[in-house]
Scaffold this active site. Structure first.
Site, PDB file in Angstrom:
ATOM      1  N   TYR A  73       2.646  -4.219  13.128  1.00 65.00           N
ATOM      2  CA  TYR A  73       4.075  -3.872  13.151  1.00 65.00           C
ATOM      3  C   TYR A  73       4.578  -3.526  14.552  1.00 65.00           C
ATOM      4  O   TYR A  73       5.715  -3.085  14.694  1.00 65.00           O
ATOM      5  CB  TYR A  73       4.355  -2.643  12.271  1.00 65.00           C
ATOM      6  CG  TYR A  73       3.837  -2.686  10.861  1.00 65.00           C
ATOM      7  CD1 TYR A  73       4.282  -3.656   9.960  1.00 65.00           C
ATOM      8  CD2 TYR A  73       2.939  -1.727  10.415  1.00 65.00           C
ATOM      9  CE1 TYR A  73       3.820  -3.664   8.659  1.00 65.00           C
ATOM     10  CE2 TYR A  73       2.476  -1.731   9.107  1.00 65.00           C
ATOM     11  CZ  TYR A  73       2.922  -2.707   8.233  1.00 65.00           C
ATOM     12  OH  TYR A  73       2.468  -2.695   6.950  1.00 65.00           O
ATOM     13  N   GLU A  82       5.904   8.763  -5.529  1.00 64.85           N
ATOM     14  CA  GLU A  82       4.644   8.097  -5.178  1.00 64.85           C
ATOM     15  C   GLU A  82       4.481   8.088  -3.672  1.00 64.85           C
ATOM     16  O   GLU A  82       4.373   7.022  -3.070  1.00 64.85           O
ATOM     17  CB  GLU A  82       4.665   6.643  -5.632  1.00 64.85           C
ATOM     18  CG  GLU A  82       4.755   6.392  -7.100  1.00 64.85           C
ATOM     19  CD  GLU A  82       5.015   4.919  -7.418  1.00 64.85           C
ATOM     20  OE1 GLU A  82       4.916   4.568  -8.590  1.00 64.85           O
ATOM     21  OE2 GLU A  82       5.337   4.131  -6.500  1.00 64.85           O
ATOM     22  N   CYS A 131     -11.051 -11.026  19.720  1.00 64.64           N
ATOM     23  CA  CYS A 131     -10.511 -12.164  20.463  1.00 64.64           C
ATOM     24  C   CYS A 131      -9.154 -12.490  19.868  1.00 64.64           C
ATOM     25  O   CYS A 131      -8.972 -13.519  19.193  1.00 64.64           O
ATOM     26  CB  CYS A 131     -11.448 -13.351  20.361  1.00 64.64           C
ATOM     27  SG  CYS A 131     -12.955 -13.033  21.255  1.00 64.64           S
ATOM     28  N   GLU A 132      -8.239 -11.595  20.084  1.00 63.38           N
ATOM     29  CA  GLU A 132      -6.910 -11.654  19.470  1.00 63.38           C
ATOM     30  C   GLU A 132      -6.077 -10.738  20.352  1.00 63.38           C
ATOM     31  O   GLU A 132      -6.339  -9.533  20.428  1.00 63.38           O
ATOM     32  CB  GLU A 132      -7.027 -11.132  18.030  1.00 63.38           C
ATOM     33  CG  GLU A 132      -5.748 -10.694  17.387  1.00 63.38           C
ATOM     34  CD  GLU A 132      -4.695 -11.766  17.353  1.00 63.38           C
ATOM     35  OE1 GLU A 132      -3.712 -11.625  18.100  1.00 63.38           O
ATOM     36  OE2 GLU A 132      -4.851 -12.742  16.590  1.00 63.38           O
ATOM     37  N   GLY A 147       2.792   8.217  -0.150  1.00 58.95           N
ATOM     38  CA  GLY A 147       1.470   7.940   0.397  1.00 58.95           C
ATOM     39  C   GLY A 147       1.394   8.419   1.833  1.00 58.95           C
ATOM     40  O   GLY A 147       0.780   9.433   2.156  1.00 58.95           O
ATOM     41  N   ARG A 148       2.126   7.718   2.691  1.00 58.14           N
ATOM     42  CA  ARG A 148       2.098   7.991   4.128  1.00 58.14           C
ATOM     43  C   ARG A 148       2.254   9.478   4.471  1.00 58.14           C
ATOM     44  O   ARG A 148       1.500  10.048   5.254  1.00 58.14           O
ATOM     45  CB  ARG A 148       3.235   7.203   4.791  1.00 58.14           C
ATOM     46  CG  ARG A 148       3.255   7.252   6.301  1.00 58.14           C
ATOM     47  CD  ARG A 148       4.548   6.635   6.839  1.00 58.14           C
ATOM     48  NE  ARG A 148       4.858   5.373   6.219  1.00 58.14           N
ATOM     49  CZ  ARG A 148       4.406   4.195   6.632  1.00 58.14           C
ATOM     50  NH1 ARG A 148       3.656   4.130   7.709  1.00 58.14           N
ATOM     51  NH2 ARG A 148       4.725   3.094   5.993  1.00 58.14           N
ATOM     52  N   GLY A 195       7.772   6.322   0.401  1.00 62.23           N
ATOM     53  CA  GLY A 195       8.620   5.914   1.511  1.00 62.23           C
ATOM     54  C   GLY A 195       9.022   7.001   2.482  1.00 62.23           C
ATOM     55  O   GLY A 195       9.670   6.709   3.492  1.00 62.23           O
ATOM     56  N   ARG A 204      -1.975  -1.047  12.364  1.00 58.88           N
ATOM     57  CA  ARG A 204      -0.521  -0.882  12.462  1.00 58.88           C
ATOM     58  C   ARG A 204       0.082  -1.307  13.798  1.00 58.88           C
ATOM     59  O   ARG A 204       1.118  -1.970  13.820  1.00 58.88           O
ATOM     60  CB  ARG A 204      -0.106   0.548  12.100  1.00 58.88           C
ATOM     61  CG  ARG A 204      -0.481   0.932  10.652  1.00 58.88           C
ATOM     62  CD  ARG A 204       0.108   2.268  10.221  1.00 58.88           C
ATOM     63  NE  ARG A 204       1.540   2.186  10.033  1.00 58.88           N
ATOM     64  CZ  ARG A 204       2.433   2.568  10.897  1.00 58.88           C
ATOM     65  NH1 ARG A 204       2.071   3.137  12.028  1.00 58.88           N
ATOM     66  NH2 ARG A 204       3.714   2.418  10.653  1.00 58.88           N
TER      67      ARG A 204
HETATM   68  C1  LIG Z   1       2.930   1.754  -0.747  1.00 58.95           C
HETATM   69  C2  LIG Z   1       3.549   2.239  -1.962  1.00 58.95           C
HETATM   70  C3  LIG Z   1       3.877   3.585  -2.101  1.00 58.95           C
HETATM   71  C4  LIG Z   1       3.692   4.576  -1.004  1.00 58.95           C
HETATM   72  O1  LIG Z   1       4.530   4.327   0.067  1.00 58.95           O
HETATM   73  P1  LIG Z   1       4.560   5.312   1.328  1.00 58.95           P
HETATM   74  O2  LIG Z   1       5.523   4.641   2.232  1.00 58.95           O
HETATM   75  O3  LIG Z   1       3.175   5.331   1.855  1.00 58.95           O
HETATM   76  O4  LIG Z   1       5.007   6.634   0.841  1.00 58.95           O
HETATM   77  C5  LIG Z   1       4.402   3.994  -3.303  1.00 58.95           C
HETATM   78  N1  LIG Z   1       4.600   3.149  -4.314  1.00 58.95           N
HETATM   79  C6  LIG Z   1       4.288   1.843  -4.216  1.00 58.95           C
HETATM   80  C7  LIG Z   1       4.537   0.968  -5.381  1.00 58.95           C
HETATM   81  C8  LIG Z   1       3.767   1.351  -3.044  1.00 58.95           C
HETATM   82  O5  LIG Z   1       3.477   0.055  -2.950  1.00 58.95           O
END
Ligand SMILES: *Cc1c(COP(=O)(O)O)cnc(C)c1O
Length: 418
Positions: free
Chosen positions: A315, A273, A342-343, A275-276, A231, A311
């Protein structure tokens, strides 16, 4: 304020465009490595800190391999993601499965890999018992619901989100598993995405530290780890600032010392965890302008589409755009930058101020290293682009070819299409 840099010089991008063809995503290995080191350093105070990279953000094994070399594990939420983790040599406690509405095959695969399983619901205990087995270490995902203010448009307010279990259920789930002989536990939460306020994560950590303390007090159980989820946001606009990771690590350290140490929980591991934040800023979508039209508004049509980056359409997300070679020209034109679906949502930018764009110009869309290529779809028969890796020595490697029309038709058995 942050400057939106390109992965390499404009000249080099033009060379890559003629060598590989557009569109393509390109990822910067050196920047991914240095950012991963920063995160690990910021939490080096925490017992056995582990970052499980959320594979869904950029599910390319070459990227996972780089992060694994930096010491990261993998957070998976599908069979494909578990297979990717396994393919790069990750297994056991270097992999966690954090999924929801989980199909049996995902549980089975994670069990075979001896990976950590974050159960999304209390009913998953019975589901596992009747169809597979409980893992040795059981972890539960907590959803604080209305107890936690905040949330945002990506995940929604905790009480509206489908993930995790209530606090009461979590305590009950631990008791059930303990009675079944489980001795090792973890707790997990993830209640926000793309959040730039460090204090938000500190507050989430406090909430989880309080939960661990409660579990200890009520049941005499010390959890083995606390997973703070992902997150952490990234500055998509030039006005936003990135999260100061060292500062964030410090804030969480203070909370750990204040809550965990006095509770006798000073050896509980922390994990994340993200990601982004691990890859997002280190990817760019490079595309060529193929059409320019002037009707009620002015449009620039690219050879990329929302198949390559959803995205903005999904969003209304802002992604910065640079016109290669025109970085220093005044932004005295206003365009909608579109793809060819076509969107009408298939726009990378709406009413964007840019220098005059000509057909043939290279446009670079920034911050596509997470939830970029990965989210693409094939609606309208549009094909996803290739992915390139800019390596630390400056060379460039094709790490995924573009989809072909044969890929698109591969699931059909119809004369004339195969
Ligand atoms: C998507 C997700 C993440 C990563 O979220 P980011 O916003 O990309 O850091 C971590 N854990 C779970 C369970 C997710 O679904």
């Amino acid at each position: 304020m942050n400057s939106k840099r390109l992965p390499c010089s404009g000249d080099k991008l033009e060379l890559l465009a003629s060598e590989f063809g557009t569109p393509f995503h390109i990822y910067d290995e050196a920047a991914i490595r240095s950012n991963a080191r920063k995160l690990l350093k910021a939490f080096s105070w925490a017992p056995r800190f582990k970052e499980y990279y959320a594979v869904k953000a950029l599910p390319n094994p070459y990227i996972l391999e780089i992060l694994a070399e930096e010491g990261c594990g993998a957070d998976c939420s599908s069979l494909a993601e578990l297979m990717l983790a396994k393919a790069v040599g990750l297994a056991g406690s270097d992999v966690c499965l954090t999924s929801n509405d989980t199909p049996l095959v995902e549980f089975q695969t994670a069990l075979e890999m001896n990976s950590i399983i974050n159960l999304d619901d209390i009913t998953h205990i019975d589901y596992l018992l009747s169809k597979a087995r409980l893992p040795e270490l059981v972890s539960f995902r907590y959803n604080p619901g209305p107890l936690r203010k905040g949330g945002n448009e990506i995940i929604g307010y905790p009480e509206q989100a489908k993930y995790g279990m209530t606090g009461t259920q979590l305590l009950e789930a631990i008791a059930i598993c303990r009675d079944l002989g489980v001795e090792r536990f973890g707790i997990h939460t993830m209640i926000v995405s793309n959040e730039l306020q460090a204090d938000y994560f500190r507050d989430t950590a406090v909430m989880m530290f309080d939960m661990a303390t409660k579990i200890k007090k009520i049941m005499g159980i010390s959890v083995e780890f606390i997973n703070l989820g992902g997150g952490i946001g990234i500055p998509y606009t030039q006005e936003e600032a990135p999260v100061d990771l060292l500062g964030l690590g410090n804030k969480i350290r203070l909370a750990y010392e204040e809550i965990m140490l006095p509770a006798g929980l000073g050896n509980v591991a922390l994990c994340m965890e993200s990601g982004r934040m691990m890859t997002g800023p280190y990817g760019w979508l490079v595309s060529r302008a193929i059409h320019r039209k002037e009707i009620y508004k002015n449009y620039i049509g690219l050879d990329a589409s929302m198949a390559d980056l959803m995205r903005p359409a999904l969003y209304g997300a802002y992604h910065h755009i640079t016109v290669v070679g025109k970085e220093d020209l005044p932004k005295d034109h206003i365009y909608d930058i579109t793809g060819s679906l076509c969107e009408n949502n298939d726009k990378f930018a709406i009413d964007r101020e840019l220098p005059k764009v000509d057909v043939g110009d290279l446009l670079v869309i920034h911050d596509t290293g997470a939830h970029g290529h990965a989210m693409g779809f094939n609606y309208n028969g549009k094909l996803r682009s290739k992915e390139l890796l800019l390596k630390t020595d400056g060379s460039v490697k094709l790490i995924r070819r573009a989809e072909t029309i044969d890929d698109y038709f591969a699931t059909l058995d119809y004369p004339g299409l195969v």
